[in-house]
Design a protein around this motif. Structure first.
Motif, PDB file in Angstrom:
ATOM      1  N   ILE A 229       0.837  -1.203   0.000  1.00 15.60           N
ATOM      2  CA  ILE A 229       0.000   0.000   0.000  1.00 15.60           C
ATOM      3  C   ILE A 229       0.872   1.253   0.000  1.00 15.60           C
ATOM      4  CG2 ILE A 229      -1.652   1.344   1.376  1.00 15.60           C
ATOM      5  CD1 ILE A 229      -2.876  -1.403   2.219  1.00 15.60           C
ATOM      6  N   ALA A 230       1.938   1.237   0.799  1.00 14.79           N
ATOM      7  CA  ALA A 230       2.832   2.404   0.872  1.00 14.79           C
ATOM      8  C   ALA A 230       3.550   2.657  -0.449  1.00 14.79           C
ATOM      9  CB  ALA A 230       3.850   2.205   1.991  1.00 14.79           C
ATOM     10  N   ASN A 231       3.746   1.623  -1.244  1.00 20.84           N
ATOM     11  CA  ASN A 231       4.479   1.753  -2.500  1.00 20.84           C
ATOM     12  C   ASN A 231       3.585   1.678  -3.728  1.00 20.84           C
ATOM     13  OD1 ASN A 231       7.446   1.867  -1.822  1.00 20.84           O
ATOM     14  ND2 ASN A 231       6.787   0.116  -0.592  1.00 20.84           N
ATOM     15  N   VAL A 232       2.318   1.993  -3.572  1.00 23.68           N
ATOM     16  CA  VAL A 232       1.370   1.894  -4.672  1.00 23.68           C
ATOM     17  C   VAL A 232       1.763   2.794  -5.848  1.00 23.68           C
ATOM     18  CG1 VAL A 232      -0.256   3.631  -3.802  1.00 23.68           C
ATOM     19  CG2 VAL A 232      -1.082   1.759  -5.249  1.00 23.68           C
ATOM     20  N   ASP A 233       2.437   3.898  -5.591  1.00 23.92           N
ATOM     21  CA  ASP A 233       2.830   4.827  -6.653  1.00 23.92           C
ATOM     22  C   ASP A 233       4.324   4.796  -6.955  1.00 23.92           C
ATOM     23  OD1 ASP A 233       0.249   5.785  -7.127  1.00 23.92           O
ATOM     24  OD2 ASP A 233       0.384   7.182  -5.444  1.00 23.92           O
ATOM     25  N   THR A 234       5.051   3.820  -6.434  1.00 26.71           N
ATOM     26  CA  THR A 234       6.482   3.712  -6.675  1.00 26.71           C
ATOM     27  C   THR A 234       6.730   2.965  -7.979  1.00 26.71           C
ATOM     28  OG1 THR A 234       6.860   3.618  -4.290  1.00 26.71           O
ATOM     29  CG2 THR A 234       8.672   2.904  -5.715  1.00 26.71           C
ATOM     30  N   PRO A 235       7.329   3.640  -8.961  1.00 26.09           N
ATOM     31  CA  PRO A 235       7.604   2.965 -10.237  1.00 26.09           C
ATOM     32  C   PRO A 235       8.540   1.767 -10.045  1.00 26.09           C
ATOM     33  CG  PRO A 235       7.867   5.334 -10.456  1.00 26.09           C
ATOM     34  CD  PRO A 235       7.713   5.046  -8.990  1.00 26.09           C
ATOM     35  N   GLY A 236       8.205   0.664 -10.706  1.00 28.24           N
ATOM     36  CA  GLY A 236       9.041  -0.534 -10.658  1.00 28.24           C
ATOM     37  C   GLY A 236       8.864  -1.389  -9.420  1.00 28.24           C
ATOM     38  N   TYR A 237       7.978  -1.002  -8.506  1.00 29.78           N
ATOM     39  CA  TYR A 237       7.772  -1.788  -7.280  1.00 29.78           C
ATOM     40  C   TYR A 237       6.960  -3.039  -7.602  1.00 29.78           C
ATOM     41  CZ  TYR A 237       6.289  -3.143  -2.597  1.00 29.78           C
ATOM     42  OH  TYR A 237       6.053  -3.844  -1.450  1.00 29.78           O
ATOM     43  N   ASN A 238       7.396  -4.182  -7.090  1.00 31.12           N
ATOM     44  CA  ASN A 238       6.670  -5.444  -7.238  1.00 31.12           C
ATOM     45  C   ASN A 238       6.008  -5.786  -5.912  1.00 31.12           C
ATOM     46  OD1 ASN A 238       7.468  -6.074  -9.948  1.00 31.12           O
ATOM     47  ND2 ASN A 238       9.491  -6.531  -9.137  1.00 31.12           N
ATOM     48  N   ARG A 239       4.722  -6.109  -5.973  1.00 32.58           N
ATOM     49  CA  ARG A 239       3.985  -6.416  -4.746  1.00 32.58           C
ATOM     50  C   ARG A 239       4.552  -7.655  -4.069  1.00 32.58           C
ATOM     51  NH1 ARG A 239       0.255 -10.251  -4.338  1.00 32.58           N
ATOM     52  NH2 ARG A 239      -0.852  -9.092  -2.736  1.00 32.58           N
ATOM     53  N   LYS A 240       4.378  -7.713  -2.763  1.00 32.11           N
ATOM     54  CA  LYS A 240       4.853  -8.833  -1.962  1.00 32.11           C
ATOM     55  C   LYS A 240       3.657  -9.552  -1.353  1.00 32.11           C
ATOM     56  CE  LYS A 240       9.217  -6.578  -0.800  1.00 32.11           C
ATOM     57  NZ  LYS A 240       9.138  -5.648  -1.894  1.00 32.11           N
ATOM     58  N   SER A 241       3.815 -10.840  -1.190  1.00 30.42           N
ATOM     59  CA  SER A 241       2.788 -11.638  -0.526  1.00 30.42           C
ATOM     60  C   SER A 241       3.492 -12.642   0.391  1.00 30.42           C
ATOM     61  CB  SER A 241       1.885 -12.346  -1.538  1.00 30.42           C
ATOM     62  OG  SER A 241       2.648 -13.223  -2.331  1.00 30.42           O
TER      63      SER A 241
ATOM     64  N   ASP B 288       6.123 -10.721  -6.302  1.00 30.28           N
ATOM     65  CA  ASP B 288       5.407 -11.052  -7.531  1.00 30.28           C
ATOM     66  C   ASP B 288       5.993 -10.262  -8.699  1.00 30.28           C
ATOM     67  OD1 ASP B 288       3.629 -11.789  -9.473  1.00 30.28           O
ATOM     68  OD2 ASP B 288       1.902 -10.779  -8.576  1.00 30.28           O
ATOM     69  N   LYS B 289       6.875 -10.905  -9.457  1.00 24.59           N
ATOM     70  CA  LYS B 289       7.522 -10.231 -10.590  1.00 24.59           C
ATOM     71  C   LYS B 289       6.876 -10.589 -11.916  1.00 24.59           C
ATOM     72  CE  LYS B 289      11.996  -9.884  -8.402  1.00 24.59           C
ATOM     73  NZ  LYS B 289      13.424 -10.137  -8.498  1.00 24.59           N
ATOM     74  N   ASN B 290       5.998 -11.571 -11.943  1.00 20.39           N
ATOM     75  CA  ASN B 290       5.411 -12.058 -13.187  1.00 20.39           C
ATOM     76  C   ASN B 290       3.924 -11.763 -13.287  1.00 20.39           C
ATOM     77  OD1 ASN B 290       7.904 -13.192 -13.920  1.00 20.39           O
ATOM     78  ND2 ASN B 290       7.461 -15.009 -12.705  1.00 20.39           N
ATOM     79  N   SER B 291       3.507 -10.692 -12.684  1.00 24.25           N
ATOM     80  CA  SER B 291       2.081 -10.369 -12.676  1.00 24.25           C
ATOM     81  C   SER B 291       1.614  -9.870 -14.033  1.00 24.25           C
ATOM     82  CB  SER B 291       1.811  -9.300 -11.618  1.00 24.25           C
ATOM     83  OG  SER B 291       0.453  -8.945 -11.629  1.00 24.25           O
ATOM     84  N   LEU B 292       0.417 -10.272 -14.400  1.00 22.21           N
ATOM     85  CA  LEU B 292      -0.191  -9.800 -15.642  1.00 22.21           C
ATOM     86  C   LEU B 292      -0.767  -8.388 -15.466  1.00 22.21           C
ATOM     87  CD1 LEU B 292      -2.062 -13.059 -16.695  1.00 22.21           C
ATOM     88  CD2 LEU B 292       0.114 -12.193 -17.562  1.00 22.21           C
ATOM     89  N   ASP B 293      -0.892  -7.955 -14.219  1.00 20.89           N
ATOM     90  CA  ASP B 293      -1.478  -6.647 -13.926  1.00 20.89           C
ATOM     91  C   ASP B 293      -0.427  -5.541 -13.848  1.00 20.89           C
ATOM     92  OD1 ASP B 293      -3.945  -7.887 -13.733  1.00 20.89           O
ATOM     93  OD2 ASP B 293      -3.742  -8.239 -11.582  1.00 20.89           O
ATOM     94  N   MET B 294       0.719  -5.732 -14.465  1.00 25.18           N
ATOM     95  CA  MET B 294       1.802  -4.758 -14.422  1.00 25.18           C
ATOM     96  C   MET B 294       1.368  -3.485 -15.153  1.00 25.18           C
ATOM     97  SD  MET B 294       4.998  -4.843 -13.181  1.00 25.18           S
ATOM     98  CE  MET B 294       5.504  -6.539 -13.229  1.00 25.18           C
TER      99      MET B 294
END
Length: 140
Positions: free
Chosen positions: A33-45, A89-95
């Protein structure tokens, strides 16, 4: 009495490990959530439930005794062997075009879901402690 107490203690260990996973998941979602606008950030789970399920289903009644820490384990896994992993998650289709794959609406839903799970786990832990107290009182 000892079998019941052992069962309560095992259940408590599972709940404690699940609480650890829930706390780590909360941190990962908060970072997303904190990095929602950070370019190149990959979400973590966080990966935990699948490993826990596998450990429980693989659990057998035959367990080899290890006399040295370097010996190979035989038989059942303990709850301590189940790891909590953070996955990027580096392979997301929602990039998006900026390389960020965080969907704020999805993260907020995951945060709410994790909060509910955490509250349920806390309630179960409280129930386990109450059962443990009653087992100990009956054994006197």
């Amino acid at each position: 009495m000892f079998i019941l107490l052992d069962r309560v203690l095992f259940g408590t260990k599972v709940i404690e490990k699940s609480l650890d996973a829930s706390l780590l998941r909360n941190e990962a979602i908060s970072q997303n959530i904190a990095n929602v606008d950070t370019p190149g950030y990959n979400r973590k789970s966080v990966s935990f439930e699948e490993e826990l399920r596998n450990a429980i289903t693989r659990n057998s009644s035959f367990v080899g005794k290890r006399t040295h820490p370097k010996h190979i384990k035989i038989g059942a896994n303990t709850i301590d062997d189940v790891s909590i992993n953070i996955i990027e998650d580096k392979n997301s289709l929602d990039m998006r075009l900026d390389g960020n794959n965080v969907d704020i609406e999805n993260e907020m839903a995951l945060l709410a879901e994790n909060y509910i799970k955490y509250q349920v786990l806390i309630q179960r832990l409280t129930d386990s402690f109450n059962k443990m107290k009653s087992v100990i009182k009956e054994g006197r």
